[in-house]
Design an enzyme around this catalytic site. Structure first.
Site, PDB file in Angstrom:
ATOM      1  CG  ASN A   9     -12.955  81.192  80.964  1.00 52.16           C
ATOM      2  OD1 ASN A   9     -13.129  79.975  80.814  1.00 52.16           O
ATOM      3  ND2 ASN A   9     -13.188  82.079  80.007  1.00 52.16           N
ATOM      4  CD1 TRP A  10      -9.428  77.131  85.276  1.00 49.48           C
ATOM      5  CD2 TRP A  10      -9.842  74.924  85.304  1.00 49.48           C
ATOM      6  NE1 TRP A  10      -9.218  76.670  86.561  1.00 49.48           N
ATOM      7  CE2 TRP A  10      -9.461  75.327  86.602  1.00 49.48           C
ATOM      8  CE3 TRP A  10     -10.155  73.586  85.076  1.00 49.48           C
ATOM      9  CZ2 TRP A  10      -9.386  74.428  87.675  1.00 49.48           C
ATOM     10  CZ3 TRP A  10     -10.079  72.686  86.140  1.00 49.48           C
ATOM     11  CH2 TRP A  10      -9.695  73.113  87.422  1.00 49.48           C
ATOM     12  CE  LYS A  11     -10.045  82.416  78.105  1.00 45.24           C
ATOM     13  NZ  LYS A  11      -9.471  83.455  77.261  1.00 45.24           N
ATOM     14  CG  HIS A  97     -15.322  84.423  76.875  1.00 48.40           C
ATOM     15  ND1 HIS A  97     -14.454  84.480  75.809  1.00 48.40           N
ATOM     16  CD2 HIS A  97     -14.583  84.659  77.985  1.00 48.40           C
ATOM     17  CE1 HIS A  97     -13.242  84.747  76.269  1.00 48.40           C
ATOM     18  NE2 HIS A  97     -13.287  84.854  77.585  1.00 48.40           N
ATOM     19  CD  GLU A  99     -11.562  82.893  74.354  1.00 47.71           C
ATOM     20  OE1 GLU A  99     -11.946  81.907  75.017  1.00 47.71           O
ATOM     21  OE2 GLU A  99     -10.607  83.609  74.701  1.00 47.71           O
ATOM     22  CD  GLU A 169     -13.105  88.232  79.780  1.00 50.75           C
ATOM     23  OE1 GLU A 169     -12.430  87.783  80.701  1.00 50.75           O
ATOM     24  OE2 GLU A 169     -13.493  87.539  78.808  1.00 50.75           O
ATOM     25  N   GLY A 175      -5.432  87.137  76.351  1.00 52.49           N
ATOM     26  CA  GLY A 175      -4.386  86.200  75.947  1.00 52.49           C
ATOM     27  C   GLY A 175      -3.248  86.845  75.175  1.00 52.49           C
ATOM     28  CB  SER A 215      -3.220  90.201  79.644  1.00 51.78           C
ATOM     29  OG  SER A 215      -3.253  89.598  78.359  1.00 51.78           O
ATOM     30  N   GLY A 236      -8.079  84.146  82.620  1.00 52.39           N
ATOM     31  CA  GLY A 236      -7.850  83.025  81.718  1.00 52.39           C
ATOM     32  C   GLY A 236      -6.529  82.348  82.036  1.00 52.39           C
ATOM     33  N   GLY A 237      -5.504  82.664  81.262  1.00 51.89           N
ATOM     34  CA  GLY A 237      -4.207  81.981  81.356  1.00 51.89           C
ATOM     35  C   GLY A 237      -3.655  81.877  82.772  1.00 51.89           C
TER      36      GLY A 237
HETATM   37  P1  13P Z   1      -6.510  85.851  79.665  1.00 50.24           P
HETATM   38  O1  13P Z   1      -6.473  86.101  81.167  1.00 50.24           O
HETATM   39  O2  13P Z   1      -5.781  84.617  79.247  1.00 50.24           O
HETATM   40  O3  13P Z   1      -6.113  87.078  78.896  1.00 50.24           O
HETATM   41  O4  13P Z   1      -8.045  85.565  79.302  1.00 50.24           O
HETATM   42  C1  13P Z   1      -9.023  86.424  79.779  1.00 50.24           C
HETATM   43  C2  13P Z   1     -10.331  85.786  79.520  1.00 50.24           C
HETATM   44  O5  13P Z   1     -10.752  85.635  78.393  1.00 50.24           O
HETATM   45  C3  13P Z   1     -11.084  85.286  80.679  1.00 50.24           C
HETATM   46  O6  13P Z   1     -12.383  84.946  80.331  1.00 50.24           O
END
Ligand code: 13P
Length: 255
Positions: A9-11, A97, A99, A169, A175, A215, A236-237
């Site tokens: 997930n590149w966000k 998600h 977010e 999640e 993050g 994470s 994510g990251g």
């Molecule tokens: P991180 O891997 O950056 O913690 O993000 C997880 C996430 O929200 C994937 O959708």
């Protein structure tokens, strides 16, 4: 046999050039994937047609979107429909998600409509759930996540549910560098599977991939993916750097 999946997930990160380069770097290091292993890349909307072209001919690396709108079409300025995603060769769509729930106030009813739009248009859904820190601290996370799942997908038929993957999640781990322990992840994933089994039966629950997100990185992926009910990750990251994402893919391949 249920699939193991690692999804990026590149966000809201990377411009088109950076996105194309990242996909090329991932291809260079990609290990062979057996039929029960799958990689999904979910870039921002703007990248989708470019990434789809890069993925042409690959069967085990799929294209994902990070969202879709809750209605089929019409005067919804700035929105993207599930049908549009399908026409751009998208295979998966992330829905719910944390977010989106927090910053865009997407509630349970809206998410259930998004799930419907995705399935009507033959997309696979990665349905996200997970509790904030205060719920974890109060030790009421099981009931909280169960309610999210019931509201989001329990209106679906057994047949429809075959096109749903759940991603757990915990918000306090996204993050933050603070990963859930493998025990915390396994406990929640087992709980989620039991919730699905109670509604749809053990066979359906056994088939459903349940991904962990928060994470996740190469250094902890192997331990997380070794858990009986953790079937991969939503990343994510660490999905923004080819070497890190490949490290997580390798952990899935070996799990
Ligand atoms: P991180 O891997 O950056 O913690 O993000 C997880 C996430 O929200 C994937 O959708």
């Amino acid at each position: 046999m249920r699939k193991k999946i690692v999804a990026a997930n590149w966000k809201m990160n990377l411009n088109l050039t950076e996105g194309a380069e990242l996909v090329n770097e991932i291809f260079k290091g990609l290990p062979p994937l057996s039929e029960d292993r799958r990689v999904v890349i979910a870039p921002p909307y703007l990248h989708l047609t470019q990434t789809a072209a890069q993925l042409t001919g690959m069967i085990d690396v799929c294209l994902g979107a990070q969202n879709c709108y809750s209605e089929a079409s019409g005067a919804y300025t700035g929105e993207i429909s599930a049908a549009m995603l399908k026409s751009a060769e998208v295979d998966y769509v992330i829905i719910g998600h944390s977010e989106r729930r927090e910053y865009f106030k997407e509630d349970d009813a809206t998410l259930a409509k998004k799930v419907n739009q995705a399935l009507i248009n033959e997309l696979q859904v990665i349905f996200c759930c997970g509790e904030p820190l205060e719920i974890r601290d109060a030790n009421t996370q099981n009931a909280y996540v169960e309610a999210q799942i019931k509201a989001g997908i329990f209106h679906l038929s057994e047949l429809q549910l075959k096109n749903v993957v759940i991603a757990y999640e915990p918000i306090w781990a996204i993050g933050t560098g603070r990963t859930a322990t493998s025990e915390q992840a396994q406990d929640m994933h087992a709980h989620i599977r039991s919730v699905i089994a109670a509604q749809y039966g053990a066979a359906v629950a056994d088939d459903m991939p349940i991904l962990y997100g928060g994470s996740c990185k190469p250094s902890n992926a192997a331990e997380l993916f070794a858990c009986a009910d953790v079937d991969g990750g939503l990343i994510g990251g660490a999905s923004l750097k080819a070497a890190e994402f490949l490290g997580i893919i390798n952990a899935m391949v070996e799990a």
